[in-house]
Write a protein that holds these residues in place. Structure first.
Motif, mmCIF file in Angstrom:
data_model
loop_
_atom_site.group_PDB
_atom_site.id
_atom_site.type_symbol
_atom_site.label_atom_id
_atom_site.label_comp_id
_atom_site.label_asym_id
_atom_site.label_seq_id
_atom_site.Cartn_x
_atom_site.Cartn_y
_atom_site.Cartn_z
ATOM 1 N N THR A 168 37.939 -28.387 37.891
ATOM 2 C CA THR A 168 36.858 -27.972 36.997
ATOM 3 C C THR A 168 36.073 -26.814 37.606
ATOM 4 O OG1 THR A 168 36.665 -30.213 36.091
ATOM 5 C CG2 THR A 168 34.796 -28.749 35.762
ATOM 6 N N SER A 169 35.923 -26.838 38.920
ATOM 7 C CA SER A 169 35.200 -25.760 39.603
ATOM 8 C C SER A 169 35.942 -24.432 39.536
ATOM 9 C CB SER A 169 34.952 -26.138 41.068
ATOM 10 O OG SER A 169 34.077 -27.242 41.166
ATOM 11 N N THR A 170 37.248 -24.469 39.249
ATOM 12 C CA THR A 170 37.996 -23.221 39.077
ATOM 13 C C THR A 170 37.859 -22.676 37.660
ATOM 14 O OG1 THR A 170 40.107 -24.197 38.345
ATOM 15 C CG2 THR A 170 39.698 -24.073 40.731
ATOM 16 N N GLY A 171 37.246 -23.463 36.764
ATOM 17 C CA GLY A 171 37.035 -23.003 35.400
ATOM 18 C C GLY A 171 37.742 -23.806 34.336
ATOM 19 N N LEU A 172 38.525 -24.821 34.722
ATOM 20 C CA LEU A 172 39.223 -25.634 33.732
ATOM 21 C C LEU A 172 38.258 -26.594 33.042
ATOM 22 C CD1 LEU A 172 42.648 -26.797 35.224
ATOM 23 C CD2 LEU A 172 42.210 -25.054 33.517
ATOM 24 N N PRO A 173 38.436 -26.835 31.739
ATOM 25 C CA PRO A 173 37.647 -27.871 31.062
ATOM 26 C C PRO A 173 37.933 -29.240 31.671
ATOM 27 C CG PRO A 173 38.714 -26.421 29.471
ATOM 28 C CD PRO A 173 39.300 -26.093 30.811
ATOM 29 N N ALA A 174 36.963 -30.133 31.610
ATOM 30 C CA ALA A 174 37.060 -31.421 32.295
ATOM 31 C C ALA A 174 38.248 -32.251 31.827
ATOM 32 C CB ALA A 174 35.759 -32.200 32.109
ATOM 33 N N VAL A 175 38.528 -32.267 30.521
ATOM 34 C CA VAL A 175 39.623 -33.096 30.009
ATOM 35 C C VAL A 175 40.959 -32.607 30.558
ATOM 36 C CG1 VAL A 175 40.862 -33.832 27.953
ATOM 37 C CG2 VAL A 175 38.363 -33.733 27.928
ATOM 38 N N GLU A 176 41.190 -31.297 30.487
ATOM 39 C CA GLU A 176 42.432 -30.739 31.010
ATOM 40 C C GLU A 176 42.524 -30.925 32.521
ATOM 41 O OE1 GLU A 176 40.585 -29.439 28.747
ATOM 42 O OE2 GLU A 176 41.794 -28.553 27.146
ATOM 43 N N ALA A 177 41.396 -30.797 33.203
ATOM 44 C CA ALA A 177 41.394 -30.945 34.658
ATOM 45 C C ALA A 177 41.789 -32.355 35.061
ATOM 46 C CB ALA A 177 40.016 -30.600 35.214
ATOM 47 N N ARG A 178 41.333 -33.345 34.327
ATOM 48 C CA ARG A 178 41.666 -34.737 34.646
ATOM 49 C C ARG A 178 43.175 -34.973 34.509
ATOM 50 N NH1 ARG A 178 39.762 -39.811 36.670
ATOM 51 N NH2 ARG A 178 41.329 -41.300 35.979
ATOM 52 N N SER A 179 43.767 -34.501 33.419
ATOM 53 C CA SER A 179 45.206 -34.691 33.211
ATOM 54 C C SER A 179 46.017 -33.962 34.275
ATOM 55 C CB SER A 179 45.606 -34.192 31.819
ATOM 56 O OG SER A 179 44.936 -34.921 30.809
ATOM 57 N N LEU A 180 45.582 -32.754 34.611
ATOM 58 C CA LEU A 180 46.292 -31.983 35.620
ATOM 59 C C LEU A 180 46.165 -32.637 36.991
ATOM 60 C CD1 LEU A 180 47.927 -29.549 36.441
ATOM 61 C CD2 LEU A 180 45.822 -28.205 36.507
ATOM 62 N N ALA A 181 44.997 -33.174 37.302
ATOM 63 C CA ALA A 181 44.812 -33.860 38.583
ATOM 64 C C ALA A 181 45.758 -35.045 38.706
ATOM 65 C CB ALA A 181 43.364 -34.319 38.724
ATOM 66 N N GLU A 182 45.933 -35.789 37.623
ATOM 67 C CA GLU A 182 46.861 -36.922 37.651
ATOM 68 C C GLU A 182 48.281 -36.450 37.946
ATOM 69 O OE1 GLU A 182 46.291 -38.698 33.851
ATOM 70 O OE2 GLU A 182 44.482 -39.809 34.453
ATOM 71 N N ALA A 183 48.675 -35.330 37.338
ATOM 72 C CA ALA A 183 50.017 -34.795 37.575
ATOM 73 C C ALA A 183 50.177 -34.309 39.012
ATOM 74 C CB ALA A 183 50.304 -33.660 36.597
ATOM 75 N N LEU A 184 49.141 -33.665 39.548
ATOM 76 C CA LEU A 184 49.213 -33.141 40.912
ATOM 77 C C LEU A 184 49.313 -34.247 41.954
ATOM 78 C CD1 LEU A 184 46.562 -30.296 40.616
ATOM 79 C CD2 LEU A 184 49.006 -29.975 41.050
#
Length: 251
Positions: A168-184
């Motif tokens: 999120t601190s890089t500029g991603l919206p919170a919802v997308e950031a959560r899904s991406l974090a799970e994938a990472l």
């Protein structure tokens, strides 16, 4: 000289590349691939052209970018693009001005080796910048730069939230950031998650006490499997490293 040990390599400071729109996609997209998801640059809020431009900069054979993550006690975690024409990769290692050699964490590329950090170490390094030393000081960027070498069987419950907040601190919206974090944080494409434990005396060591506070990795592919993090350092130097990594025993 930005770092030693790479004779005649065209190493340049890489921190300014983090300002490229496609930087985080180029750095992390491969890591977010899972059985269910095939990553695309749009996950990171950029298009393919931005990601390609950043990847070109990261893999430039004439300019090997070095990202420095300075932390406690004068130590620095380094992320170096080793851009050989026929065998490119990325090396992760720790340096200190008083050491005679690097402490290798992991390597990505044709001869990958890892994991290189436990979650405990990664999180602690990210939160303890040395503001007097050159390099990356923002907590979210430090975490994401080192995330590819994570491999820990015992992730805390808030790990996804922590990585999501960094994204999120890089500029991603919170919802997308959560899904991406799970994938990472899902299955690493190069190695299995490891168990990290403090070393105990081994019969093979002749009964010598191991260096305190340094975690050992049980994954055979890791440079930290069955050995000190940095070879050739003294016990006092290892103690300072353990404190800087946040793994020194508290009891």
């Amino acid at each position: 000289m930005l770092t030693e040990g790479f004779v005649n390599a065209p190493i340049v400071a890489g921190e300014e590349l983090q300002g490229l729109p496609g930087f985080w996609a180029a750095h992390l997209m491969w890591l977010s691939e899972t059985a269910e998801y095939d990553p695309v640059p749009e996950w990171f809020g950029v298009d393919g052209a931005d990601a390609d431009a950043a990847l070109d900069a990261l893999t430039d054979e004439d300019r090997w970018p070095l990202f420095r993550i300075p932390f406690g006690g004068g130590h620095t975690a380094n992320v170096l693009g080793v851009n050989f024409p026929d065998d490119p990769g990325t090396e992760y290692f720790i340096t200190h001005p008083d050491w005679g050699r690097h402490g290798r964490l992991a390597g990505l590329g044709g001869h990958h080796a890892g994991p290189g950090l436990s979650w405990r170490e990664l999180h602690h390094i990210a939160r303890t910048p040395d503001l007097t030393a050159p390099g990356t000081h923002a907590e979210h960027a430090r975490l994401l730069l080192l995330l590819p070498v994570l491999g820990d069987r015992d992730l805390p419950e808030d790990a996804t939230d922590t990585v999501g907040d960094a994204l999120t601190s890089t500029g991603l919206p919170a919802v997308e950031a959560r899904s991406l974090a799970e994938a990472l944080l899902a299955d690493h494409p190069l190695w299995e998650p490891a168990e990290w434990e403090l070393a105990s005396a081994s019969p093979l060591s002749g009964g010598r006490e191991p260096f305190q506070g340094i975690l050992h990795c049980d994954e055979p592919l890791s440079p930290r499997f069955g050995t000190h993090l940095a070879r050739g350092i003294t016990r006092e130097q290892s103690d300072r490293l353990a404190h800087a990594l946040g793994t020194w025993p508290t009891t």
